[in-house]
Scaffold this active site. Structure first.
Site, PDB file in Angstrom:
ATOM      1  N   PHE A  14       6.711  31.871  20.347  1.00 26.66           N
ATOM      2  CA  PHE A  14       5.557  32.435  19.664  1.00 26.66           C
ATOM      3  C   PHE A  14       5.914  33.623  18.801  1.00 26.66           C
ATOM      4  CE2 PHE A  14       6.201  33.712  23.997  1.00 26.66           C
ATOM      5  CZ  PHE A  14       6.526  35.039  23.828  1.00 26.66           C
ATOM      6  N   VAL A  17       7.841  39.648  22.415  1.00 28.92           N
ATOM      7  CA  VAL A  17       7.117  40.278  23.518  1.00 28.92           C
ATOM      8  C   VAL A  17       7.557  41.732  23.586  1.00 28.92           C
ATOM      9  CG1 VAL A  17       6.607  40.228  25.982  1.00 28.92           C
ATOM     10  CG2 VAL A  17       7.127  38.107  24.771  1.00 28.92           C
ATOM     11  N   ASP A 128       4.538  22.572  30.697  1.00 28.96           N
ATOM     12  CA  ASP A 128       5.858  23.183  30.507  1.00 28.96           C
ATOM     13  C   ASP A 128       6.237  24.032  31.725  1.00 28.96           C
ATOM     14  OD1 ASP A 128       8.210  23.510  29.100  1.00 28.96           O
ATOM     15  OD2 ASP A 128       7.484  25.200  27.903  1.00 28.96           O
TER      16      ASP A 128
END
Length: 357
Positions: A14, A17, A128
């Site tokens: 994505f 973090v 997942d």
């Protein structure tokens, strides 16, 4: 929560973090997942799902979302609770012999089943489940994380095949490989793969060729090899996870009553300081943690595979096994995936790998 971005603690499909530092004094530690707003569909989907399934102690808690402008770029951010124990994959990696004792595996399994039961009861499939996506709180509490590939539960109906693979190949179930089925049993198969990895200290499949790997999972009756030192109760539990027919595979609710976990507390004390760094592992962390390919115009982490050349003998074998035409066979999906993957001379070298969904 009013926050500023702190030090980075990981990265993945994505984006990145980071720690989220509250502007006002607070004892709460939070992490933030961020990605460019222009390609935030997957992260938005993850946030929406976490909002729908909130309230389960075994699932990472979402604390909100926001947009920020940083270095001239608009970012979408999702705030999540901080799991200071890091990923289960890191605990396994840092253990003395890269294995976990069975009493710990039973506790982790009990907690994972509670989380999966809640997810499935809410009408979702994680898709997942793997050690990298299982985080540990400061008290050892399991937190299922990374719902970027999660979706509403649904089986393939009327024999229709999906030209998509969703998840990490090493943990995929036979029905995912051969028919694209994305119902709750796929998470149970993946759970069995996780248990074997924790007990054996190595991935469940030893195959280093992805074509052969998917063939091994999807065709024939071969099942993963159970760790020799695992108890009979553990082996019986795995047999319930690795039923080839997903309709006969045990559910999370059924497995919670299995003797392997029924009497277990589901919290493991984190005594190993090396497991308490609070730094999530980068993804992937094993040779078969292949990228998730996504089409440009889809918000879902899937891709419709195209046949770019004649099928290899392995894929042709799967085509023949399925008894379908080239346009309706799982061979399309698998062969397309084969062509997307670039050769890598040394699969054991995982430095610098990042899953892309």
């Amino acid at each position: 929560m009013d926050w500023v971005r702190g030090e980075p603690v990981g990265h993945g499909s994505f984006g990145k973090v980071s720690l989220a530092v509250p502007r006002k004094q607070s004892t709460q530690v939070v992490v933030v997942k961020s990605c460019a707003a222009s390609c935030s569909a997957t992260l938005m989907n993850e946030k929406l799902i976490l909002d729908e399934i909130k309230g389960c102690p075994q699932i990472i808690n979402c604390l909100g979302d926001s947009y920020t402008y940083e270095n001239g770029e608009k970012l979408y951010n999702v705030l999540l609770e901080y799991a200071s124990g890091g990923a289960l994959s890191e605990k396994l990696k840092n253990s003395s012999d890269r294995k976990l004792p069975e009493f710990e595996i039973r506790k982790y399994t009990k907690a994972l089943l509670k989380g999966l039961h809640y997810i499935h009861k809410s009408g979702y499939v994680h898709c997942d489940i793997k050690p990298q996506n299982i985080l540990l709180g400061e008290d050892g509490q399991v937190k299922i994380a990374d719902f970027g590939l999660a979706k509403k539960a649904e089986s393939v109906k009327d024999g229709n095949l999906r030209c998509e693979l969703r998840g990490t190949p090493l943990y995929m179930s036979p029905e995912m490989v051969t028919a694209g089925e994305q119902d709750t049993p796929v998470d149970i198969w993946a759970l069995g793969c996780v248990i074997i990895e924790l007990a054996a200290g190595a991935p469940v499949w030893k195959c280093v060729d992805i074509t052969k790997l998917l063939m091994k999972i999807g065709v024939g009756d071969q099942l993963p090899e159970f760790p020799a030192k695992l108890s009979e109760e553990g082996k019986d539990f795995l047999e319930k996870c690795f039923v080839k027919d997903p309709r006969k595979r045990w559910t999370a609710e059924m497995l919670l009553k299995h003797v392997f976990v029924a009497d277990q507390d589901d919290t493991v004390t984190l005594n190993d300081e090396s497991c308490k760094s609070g730094t999530p592992s980068t993804s992937p962390r094993c040779p078969f943690d292949f990228p998730h390919w996504v089409s440009d115009d889809s918000a879902e982490s899937t891709v419709t595979c195209q046949i770019t050349s004649l099928p290899s003998p392995a894929i042709q074998e799967l085509l023949n096994f399925g008894g379908g035409s080239l346009s309706t066979s799982p061979a399309e999906r698998l062969w397309g995936l084969m062509n997307e993957l670039r050769p890598k001379s040394e699969w054991s070298d995982d430095d610098g790998w990042v899953s892309v969904r």
